[in-house]
Design a protein around this motif. Structure first.
Motif, PDB file in Angstrom:
ATOM      1  N   PHE A  70       0.739  -1.222   0.115  1.00  0.00           N
ATOM      2  CA  PHE A  70      -0.080   0.146   0.143  1.00  0.00           C
ATOM      3  C   PHE A  70       0.756   1.312  -0.037  1.00  0.00           C
ATOM      4  O   PHE A  70       0.695   2.184  -0.902  1.00  0.00           O
ATOM      5  CB  PHE A  70      -0.816   0.033   1.310  1.00  0.00           C
ATOM      6  CG  PHE A  70      -1.764   1.093   1.247  1.00  0.00           C
ATOM      7  CD1 PHE A  70      -3.101   0.867   0.805  1.00  0.00           C
ATOM      8  CD2 PHE A  70      -1.608   2.210   2.017  1.00  0.00           C
ATOM      9  CE1 PHE A  70      -4.208   1.896   1.013  1.00  0.00           C
ATOM     10  CE2 PHE A  70      -2.462   3.371   2.031  1.00  0.00           C
ATOM     11  CZ  PHE A  70      -3.748   3.193   1.295  1.00  0.00           C
ATOM     12  N   ILE A  71       2.011   1.254   0.899  1.00  0.00           N
ATOM     13  CA  ILE A  71       2.893   2.478   0.723  1.00  0.00           C
ATOM     14  C   ILE A  71       3.602   2.717  -0.432  1.00  0.00           C
ATOM     15  O   ILE A  71       3.825   3.668  -0.763  1.00  0.00           O
ATOM     16  CB  ILE A  71       3.778   2.331   2.120  1.00  0.00           C
ATOM     17  CG1 ILE A  71       2.863   2.256   3.448  1.00  0.00           C
ATOM     18  CG2 ILE A  71       4.867   3.487   2.152  1.00  0.00           C
ATOM     19  CD1 ILE A  71       3.826   2.024   4.593  1.00  0.00           C
ATOM     20  N   ASP A  76      12.702  -1.840  -2.990  1.00  0.00           N
ATOM     21  CA  ASP A  76      13.659  -2.906  -3.006  1.00  0.00           C
ATOM     22  C   ASP A  76      13.370  -4.006  -1.878  1.00  0.00           C
ATOM     23  O   ASP A  76      13.729  -5.060  -2.032  1.00  0.00           O
ATOM     24  CB  ASP A  76      15.065  -2.163  -2.331  1.00  0.00           C
ATOM     25  CG  ASP A  76      15.698  -1.235  -3.565  1.00  0.00           C
ATOM     26  OD1 ASP A  76      15.485  -1.505  -4.498  1.00  0.00           O
ATOM     27  OD2 ASP A  76      16.437  -0.426  -3.041  1.00  0.00           O
ATOM     28  N   THR A  77      12.471  -3.647  -0.772  1.00  0.00           N
ATOM     29  CA  THR A  77      12.057  -4.411   0.294  1.00  0.00           C
ATOM     30  C   THR A  77      11.002  -5.535  -0.383  1.00  0.00           C
ATOM     31  O   THR A  77      11.208  -6.979  -0.104  1.00  0.00           O
ATOM     32  CB  THR A  77      11.338  -3.578   1.185  1.00  0.00           C
ATOM     33  OG1 THR A  77      12.054  -2.926   1.839  1.00  0.00           O
ATOM     34  CG2 THR A  77      10.819  -4.594   2.247  1.00  0.00           C
ATOM     35  N   ILE A  78      10.118  -5.039  -1.531  1.00  0.00           N
ATOM     36  CA  ILE A  78       9.171  -6.002  -1.957  1.00  0.00           C
ATOM     37  C   ILE A  78      10.114  -7.057  -2.911  1.00  0.00           C
ATOM     38  O   ILE A  78       9.733  -8.141  -3.118  1.00  0.00           O
ATOM     39  CB  ILE A  78       8.012  -5.185  -2.959  1.00  0.00           C
ATOM     40  CG1 ILE A  78       7.421  -4.451  -1.851  1.00  0.00           C
ATOM     41  CG2 ILE A  78       7.309  -6.029  -3.597  1.00  0.00           C
ATOM     42  CD1 ILE A  78       6.318  -3.299  -2.536  1.00  0.00           C
ATOM     43  N   ILE A  90      10.502   9.447  -3.006  1.00  0.00           N
ATOM     44  CA  ILE A  90      11.800   8.622  -3.164  1.00  0.00           C
ATOM     45  C   ILE A  90      11.577   7.385  -2.337  1.00  0.00           C
ATOM     46  O   ILE A  90      12.337   6.554  -2.387  1.00  0.00           O
ATOM     47  CB  ILE A  90      13.060   9.595  -2.602  1.00  0.00           C
ATOM     48  CG1 ILE A  90      14.324   9.082  -2.837  1.00  0.00           C
ATOM     49  CG2 ILE A  90      12.810   9.794  -0.764  1.00  0.00           C
ATOM     50  CD1 ILE A  90      15.424   9.888  -2.464  1.00  0.00           C
ATOM     51  N   GLU A  91      10.714   7.580  -1.388  1.00  0.00           N
ATOM     52  CA  GLU A  91      10.465   6.091  -0.555  1.00  0.00           C
ATOM     53  C   GLU A  91      10.169   4.943  -1.471  1.00  0.00           C
ATOM     54  O   GLU A  91      10.395   3.938  -1.127  1.00  0.00           O
ATOM     55  CB  GLU A  91       9.021   6.245   0.074  1.00  0.00           C
ATOM     56  CG  GLU A  91       9.315   6.930   1.455  1.00  0.00           C
ATOM     57  CD  GLU A  91       7.998   6.848   2.295  1.00  0.00           C
ATOM     58  OE1 GLU A  91       6.873   7.463   1.737  1.00  0.00           O
ATOM     59  OE2 GLU A  91       8.024   6.448   3.455  1.00  0.00           O
ATOM     60  N   ALA A  92       9.627   5.160  -2.767  1.00  0.00           N
ATOM     61  CA  ALA A  92       9.510   4.190  -3.777  1.00  0.00           C
ATOM     62  C   ALA A  92      10.536   3.158  -3.929  1.00  0.00           C
ATOM     63  O   ALA A  92      10.483   2.105  -4.327  1.00  0.00           O
ATOM     64  CB  ALA A  92       8.807   4.840  -5.091  1.00  0.00           C
ATOM     65  N   ILE A 135       4.637   5.559  -5.165  1.00  0.00           N
ATOM     66  CA  ILE A 135       4.667   5.849  -6.687  1.00  0.00           C
ATOM     67  C   ILE A 135       3.904   7.080  -7.216  1.00  0.00           C
ATOM     68  O   ILE A 135       4.079   7.749  -7.900  1.00  0.00           O
ATOM     69  CB  ILE A 135       4.503   4.484  -7.407  1.00  0.00           C
ATOM     70  CG1 ILE A 135       5.419   3.658  -7.284  1.00  0.00           C
ATOM     71  CG2 ILE A 135       4.344   4.886  -8.824  1.00  0.00           C
ATOM     72  CD1 ILE A 135       5.177   2.117  -7.672  1.00  0.00           C
ATOM     73  N   ALA A 136       2.591   7.001  -6.649  1.00  0.00           N
ATOM     74  CA  ALA A 136       1.681   8.264  -7.137  1.00  0.00           C
ATOM     75  C   ALA A 136       2.103   9.492  -6.692  1.00  0.00           C
ATOM     76  O   ALA A 136       1.972  10.515  -7.249  1.00  0.00           O
ATOM     77  CB  ALA A 136       0.277   7.700  -6.315  1.00  0.00           C
ATOM     78  N   ARG A 137       2.820   9.333  -5.389  1.00  0.00           N
ATOM     79  CA  ARG A 137       3.290  10.816  -5.121  1.00  0.00           C
ATOM     80  C   ARG A 137       4.580  11.379  -5.540  1.00  0.00           C
ATOM     81  O   ARG A 137       5.402  12.000  -5.217  1.00  0.00           O
ATOM     82  CB  ARG A 137       3.411  10.699  -3.456  1.00  0.00           C
ATOM     83  CG  ARG A 137       1.995  10.960  -2.672  1.00  0.00           C
ATOM     84  CD  ARG A 137       2.395  11.224  -1.196  1.00  0.00           C
ATOM     85  NE  ARG A 137       1.200  10.841  -0.515  1.00  0.00           N
ATOM     86  CZ  ARG A 137       0.592   9.849   0.130  1.00  0.00           C
ATOM     87  NH1 ARG A 137       1.624   8.798   0.173  1.00  0.00           N
ATOM     88  NH2 ARG A 137      -0.560  10.006   0.657  1.00  0.00           N
TER      89      ARG A 137
END
Length: 308
Positions: free
Chosen positions: A245-246, A263-265, A256-258, A251-253
């Motif tokens: 979800f995050i 990487d975790t996914i 840089i968290e993406a 990605i939509a926002r």
């Protein structure tokens, strides 16, 4: 959506069998027309052999077989090719029916020919019927009026922007129909993980009706409605589903968290799953973006977000 299930495989097998029959019969007619004439007992009742005409018909069978073979690997997207590949076979069958009904062809000969003449196109149409019954076909190729009707039925009041696209010069809706399956591409990703990312990306766009469409799509894909409603409230359960979800929201926002979440996914599920989540989160935003551009979007705060 997702890997092909048993009905999907059955549809592929039916079309593959007709493709092999058409290619084999066509090759036989082309390579050895007189041998084919001798092998098919009932053809002798139509007159003496003409190798040119036999080869002509052989080419028709080869063409149909090649088109059907092209459709088999991705039948949901290439269903129109399968339909096109069945057309000459069907017309050939209708000719036999007409000859039977008008007395040109004796009943015994007609029924002896029926499996090889009427069977192939009927098998292809049965395969397409399986896909259509499951709503697993690309909208490309479906008449615009039917697509618009389906959109209105699935999301009442939401077809206005589709109608605007349909009315735009240059076959805009036809092009858009080729785009639509991209937003729902899922093969390796678990359905719940996939739709968490998809719903999150839609919520970021703040289009209530679009979020509901995404939620209803998740339910049709087998995701539990309670989980979907939790996602609509931006309250997914802890763990991988929340991570997905995050990821979709990031990605939509364009956050840089993406990078780090992706990487975790990828570490847990692999590169393909990461790609599928990224693709749906990025492309599903096209729908609210178009609506916003046309002045037709409605904020999530103004729309009750819940599915039954």
């Amino acid at each position: 959506m997702g890997k092909p299930e048993l009905p999907d495989r059955l549809a592929q097998v039916l079309v593959a069998l007709v493709a092999l029959f058409s290619l084999g019969n066509g090759a036989f007619m082309l390579v050895d027309p007189f041998g084919w004439y001798q092998a098919v007992e009932t053809v002798k009742f139509t007159g003496p052999p003409n190798q040119h005409f036999i080869r002509d018909i052989g080419l028709a069978y080869l063409t149909c077989g090649a088109i059907l073979a092209f459709a088999v690997p991705n039948l949901a997207m290439r269903w129109l090719a399968a339909f096109a590949g069945s057309l000459w076979l069907a017309i050939h069958g209708f000719l036999h029916i007409w000859e039977f009904m008008t007395g040109v062809c004796a009943p015994g000969i007609f029924w002896q020919d029926a499996p090889g003449v009427l069977g192939p196109p009927l098998l292809v149409w049965a395969a397409l019927g399986i896909l259509f019954a499951q709503q697993k076909v690309s909208p490309a190729g479906i008449p615009d009026s039917l697509v618009l009707g389906a959109v209105e039925k699935m999301s009442p009041g939401e077809s206005e922007y589709f109608r605007e696209i349909a009315g735009t010069p240059g076959h805009a809706l036809e092009k858009f129909k080729h785009f639509m399956p991209v937003t729902m591409h899922r093969f390796e990703a678990p359905a719940d993980l996939f739709h968490m990312a998809r719903i999150a990306a839609t919520l970021v766009e703040d289009c209530g009706p679009c979020a509901l469409v995404a939620a209803e799509g998740a339910v049709r894909d087998g995701v539990d409605s309670e989980l979907v409603n939790a996602a609509l409230k931006a309250e997914p359960p802890e763990g991988d589903l929340k991570t997905a979800f995050i990821f979709g929201a990031a990605i939509a926002r364009q956050s840089i968290e993406a990078f780090t979440i992706g990487d975790t996914i990828e570490e847990v599920y692999g590169r393909t799953v990461r790609l599928e989540l990224a693709m749906t989160a990025a492309t599903v935003r096209a729908y609210p973006a178009i609506k916003r551009g046309l002045g037709l979007s409605k904020a999530c705060s103004l729309t009750p977000l819940s599915v039954g």
